[in-house]
Design a protein around this motif. Structure first.
Motif, PDB file in Angstrom:
ATOM      1  N   UNK A  66       0.983  -1.317  -0.073  1.00  0.00           N
ATOM      2  CA  UNK A  66      -0.142  -0.067   0.204  1.00  0.00           C
ATOM      3  C   UNK A  66       0.983   1.264   0.120  1.00  0.00           C
ATOM      4  N   UNK A  67       0.257   2.431  -0.184  1.00  0.00           N
ATOM      5  CA  UNK A  67       0.929   3.610  -0.248  1.00  0.00           C
ATOM      6  C   UNK A  67       0.317   4.597   0.714  1.00  0.00           C
ATOM      7  N   UNK A  68       1.400   5.428   1.186  1.00  0.00           N
ATOM      8  CA  UNK A  68       1.103   6.658   1.946  1.00  0.00           C
ATOM      9  C   UNK A  68       1.431   7.828   0.916  1.00  0.00           C
ATOM     10  N   UNK A  69       0.634   8.754   1.197  1.00  0.00           N
ATOM     11  CA  UNK A  69       0.694   9.713  -0.065  1.00  0.00           C
ATOM     12  C   UNK A  69       0.662  11.073   0.405  1.00  0.00           C
ATOM     13  N   UNK A  70       1.356  12.034   0.129  1.00  0.00           N
ATOM     14  CA  UNK A  70       1.365  13.443   0.561  1.00  0.00           C
ATOM     15  C   UNK A  70       1.197  14.247  -0.895  1.00  0.00           C
ATOM     16  N   UNK A  71       0.203  15.092  -0.774  1.00  0.00           N
ATOM     17  CA  UNK A  71      -0.089  16.055  -2.106  1.00  0.00           C
ATOM     18  C   UNK A  71      -0.110  17.358  -1.723  1.00  0.00           C
ATOM     19  N   UNK A  72       0.648  18.286  -2.576  1.00  0.00           N
ATOM     20  CA  UNK A  72       0.730  19.690  -2.564  1.00  0.00           C
ATOM     21  C   UNK A  72       0.383  20.260  -3.876  1.00  0.00           C
ATOM     22  N   UNK A  73       0.167  21.489  -3.808  1.00  0.00           N
ATOM     23  CA  UNK A  73      -0.592  22.260  -4.892  1.00  0.00           C
ATOM     24  C   UNK A  73      -0.128  23.525  -5.072  1.00  0.00           C
ATOM     25  N   UNK A  74       0.182  23.877  -6.471  1.00  0.00           N
ATOM     26  CA  UNK A  74       0.541  25.316  -6.524  1.00  0.00           C
ATOM     27  C   UNK A  74      -0.674  26.104  -7.284  1.00  0.00           C
TER      28      UNK A  74
END
Length: 349
Positions: free
Chosen positions: A305-313
């Motif tokens: 499984x994956x741990x995910x971090x999301x960022x946005x410009x």
């Protein structure tokens, strides 16, 4: 037995370089065709007084692009402006011979979205133009007229002039990527490496600022991968990384940039992606990863499984380093919640 990033990329074979340079020499005939086609197109443009982008201008833009992905975006922007009463797709041919839609436009608006139902519900295209440059089967350009039935596509000579410019421009970018491919790719997964990711993120952020666009960034980490390696061994871990790299590459758009960031971490850069779309794509990938069948030397490996971090410009940061730091902070919080979690970044201060 990779689980660490390679720092010394292999040199391209000399015979491969010689073959690519031979293909580059063969482009002279294509450039001659461009001159003839552009003369016709520019003569027509001068007669009508139009200021629309010309094939010449498109070619000049393409040759200064850093890579094929940016070249596709440039080409679709130009085609949308040049043919505002059409919709179309720019397809790239894979080494296996299949064609994927890398760029598309609809009613003068460019982007990398697919047309309705991925194009399956559309009538056959009004015109299909094969694209071949530098002896490379690049793909094809497809156009549909979306005006009243009395309206027709632009003159085919004009369309073909743009196609020839795309052949020369994209063909050159593909050739350049093939020559530099070994130095920009992670040898284990085939994805772009960290250096390429950092350079691309800076370029894409610059473009996003200039054109007032959005950009999504996904940072992925395999849950509990160290215990996995300790139990099943590094070769099995490498097999997991290869399989995950292939799945990531197949799960995103042609314009998205998929990279191996460090040992078990991956980054995907999504140009022109709103935050909601970035989150949705990350969650879809998590589902696919949980369903991924993994085998090594005839035995079945446990699912990952994956741990995910999301960022946005521009929501979370405006610079590449800060955007990555915001995604890393979100990833850390996701891992604190346990396996298979995704978290959205907070504004980087």
């Amino acid at each position: 037995m990779d689980n660490a990033m390679s720092t010394t990329p292999p040199e391209p074979p000399l015979n491969a370089i010689a073959e690519l340079l031979k293909q580059r020499d063969q482009a002279s005939s294509a450039l001659a065709n461009i001159d003839r086609a552009l003369h016709l197109e520019l003569t027509r443009a001068a007669a009508t007084g139009t200021d629309a982008i010309s094939p010449t201008a498109l070619l000049r833009q393409l040759v200064i692009q850093p890579d094929v992905a940016n070249g596709v975006l440039t080409a679709t922007d130009a085609l949308a402006s040049a043919f505002p009463h059409t919709q179309g797709t720019l397809g790239l041919r894979s080494a296996q011979g299949s064609t994927r839609i890398a760029g598309a436009w609809r009613l003068g608006q460019s982007g990398t979205h697919l047309l309705k139902d991925s194009g399956t519900s559309l009538a056959p295209p009004s015109l299909t133009v094969p694209l071949n440059g530098y002896s490379i089967d690049i793909g094809e350009l497809r156009l549909w007229s979306v005006e009243q039935q009395t309206q027709t596509l632009p003159e085919q000579a004009t369309i073909h002039a743009f196609a020839v410019a795309i052949e020369a421009g994209l063909g050159g970018l593909i050739l350049k990527e093939r020559l530099a491919g070994d130095s920009a790719r992670d040898p284990l997964t085939g994805l772009f490496n960290r250096r390429y990711m950092e350079d691309t993120l800076d370029r894409e952020l610059h473009r996003a600022v200039r054109k007032q666009l959005e950009l999504g960034l996904i940072l992925l980490d395999i849950d509990r991968f160290r215990p996995f390696n300790e139990r099943y061994g590094l070769p099995a871990g490498d097999q997991v990384l290869r399989a995950l790299g292939g799945l990531i590459q197949a799960s995103f758009r042609g314009s998205d940039v998929c990279c191996r960031y460090s040992g078990q971490q991956f980054v995907v850069i999504l140009p022109e992606a709103p935050l909601a779309d970035t989150l949705r794509r990350a969650q879809q990938l998590q589902v696919l990863v949980r369903e991924l069948d993994l085998r090594y030397e005839g035995r079945t490996l446990p699912r990952i499984s994956l741990a995910v971090g999301i960022a946005h410009f521009p929501r979370h940061a405006a610079k590449g380093d800060n955007l990555l730091a915001a995604a890393e902070s979100a990833l850390y919080r996701a891992k604190q919640h346990g396996p298979n979690h995704v978290m959205i970044a907070e504004k980087y201060e």
